[in-house]
Design a protein around this motif. Sequence first.
Motif, PDB file in Angstrom:
ATOM      1  N   ALA A  30       0.841  -1.198   0.000  1.00  0.00           N
ATOM      2  CA  ALA A  30       0.000   0.000   0.000  1.00  0.00           C
ATOM      3  C   ALA A  30       0.876   1.247   0.000  1.00  0.00           C
ATOM      4  O   ALA A  30       2.069   1.178   0.305  1.00  0.00           O
ATOM      5  CB  ALA A  30      -0.913  -0.005   1.225  1.00  0.00           C
ATOM      6  N   ASP A  31       0.270   2.370  -0.313  1.00  0.00           N
ATOM      7  CA  ASP A  31       1.007   3.636  -0.319  1.00  0.00           C
ATOM      8  C   ASP A  31       1.345   4.122   1.084  1.00  0.00           C
ATOM      9  O   ASP A  31       2.418   4.651   1.326  1.00  0.00           O
ATOM     10  CB  ASP A  31       0.201   4.727  -1.036  1.00  0.00           C
ATOM     11  CG  ASP A  31       0.199   4.554  -2.547  1.00  0.00           C
ATOM     12  OD1 ASP A  31       1.236   4.136  -3.099  1.00  0.00           O
ATOM     13  OD2 ASP A  31      -0.831   4.836  -3.167  1.00  0.00           O
ATOM     14  N   THR A  32       0.400   3.970   2.010  1.00  0.00           N
ATOM     15  CA  THR A  32       0.587   4.485   3.370  1.00  0.00           C
ATOM     16  C   THR A  32       0.224   3.423   4.396  1.00  0.00           C
ATOM     17  O   THR A  32      -0.454   2.438   4.083  1.00  0.00           O
ATOM     18  CB  THR A  32      -0.304   5.708   3.620  1.00  0.00           C
ATOM     19  OG1 THR A  32      -1.683   5.290   3.577  1.00  0.00           O
ATOM     20  CG2 THR A  32      -0.056   6.815   2.594  1.00  0.00           C
ATOM     21  N   GLN A  35      -3.543   3.211   4.654  1.00  0.00           N
ATOM     22  CA  GLN A  35      -4.121   2.452   3.548  1.00  0.00           C
ATOM     23  C   GLN A  35      -3.882   0.954   3.765  1.00  0.00           C
ATOM     24  O   GLN A  35      -4.738   0.130   3.442  1.00  0.00           O
ATOM     25  CB  GLN A  35      -3.534   2.909   2.220  1.00  0.00           C
ATOM     26  CG  GLN A  35      -4.186   2.255   1.032  1.00  0.00           C
ATOM     27  CD  GLN A  35      -3.575   2.677  -0.291  1.00  0.00           C
ATOM     28  OE1 GLN A  35      -2.358   2.837  -0.403  1.00  0.00           O
ATOM     29  NE2 GLN A  35      -4.409   2.848  -1.298  1.00  0.00           N
ATOM     30  N   CYS A  39      -6.763  -1.869   3.825  1.00  0.00           N
ATOM     31  CA  CYS A  39      -6.668  -2.989   2.875  1.00  0.00           C
ATOM     32  C   CYS A  39      -6.745  -4.323   3.622  1.00  0.00           C
ATOM     33  O   CYS A  39      -7.450  -5.235   3.207  1.00  0.00           O
ATOM     34  CB  CYS A  39      -5.374  -2.866   2.085  1.00  0.00           C
ATOM     35  SG  CYS A  39      -5.195  -4.095   0.798  1.00  0.00           S
ATOM     36  N   PRO A  88      -2.836  -1.788  -4.245  1.00  0.00           N
ATOM     37  CA  PRO A  88      -2.822  -2.162  -2.825  1.00  0.00           C
ATOM     38  C   PRO A  88      -3.420  -3.551  -2.663  1.00  0.00           C
ATOM     39  O   PRO A  88      -4.452  -3.864  -3.264  1.00  0.00           O
ATOM     40  CB  PRO A  88      -3.694  -1.111  -2.151  1.00  0.00           C
ATOM     41  CG  PRO A  88      -3.656   0.053  -3.079  1.00  0.00           C
ATOM     42  CD  PRO A  88      -3.541  -0.535  -4.465  1.00  0.00           C
TER      43      PRO A  88
END
Length: 95
Positions: A30-32, A35, A39, A88
Amino acid sequence: MTIWKIEAVARPDDPRWVAGPRYERVFVRADTAAQARLCAGKALAPNPGIVGNESAQQPTPFEDAALYRVVRSSANDAGVAVSEEGEPALIAKSS
């Protein structure tokens, strides 16, 4: 994207685990970190049915910082061959 490791930090007998199963480690791309929590929750948390006008949008155990912590990791830690490229996704878990 980053590979994130989400680890259980609460004791196994903590009463907050009643919301669903307890996973020792979950790896998510994931990006962060936020997130990654969302997810993991979407992939693994139980999905309660809707009763009356109640909302099914409840926080998952992965969103509770007292139950799980999130740290940067790698596919090597997860023990899988996966790229940091892509959508993600949950990439590995251990109960």
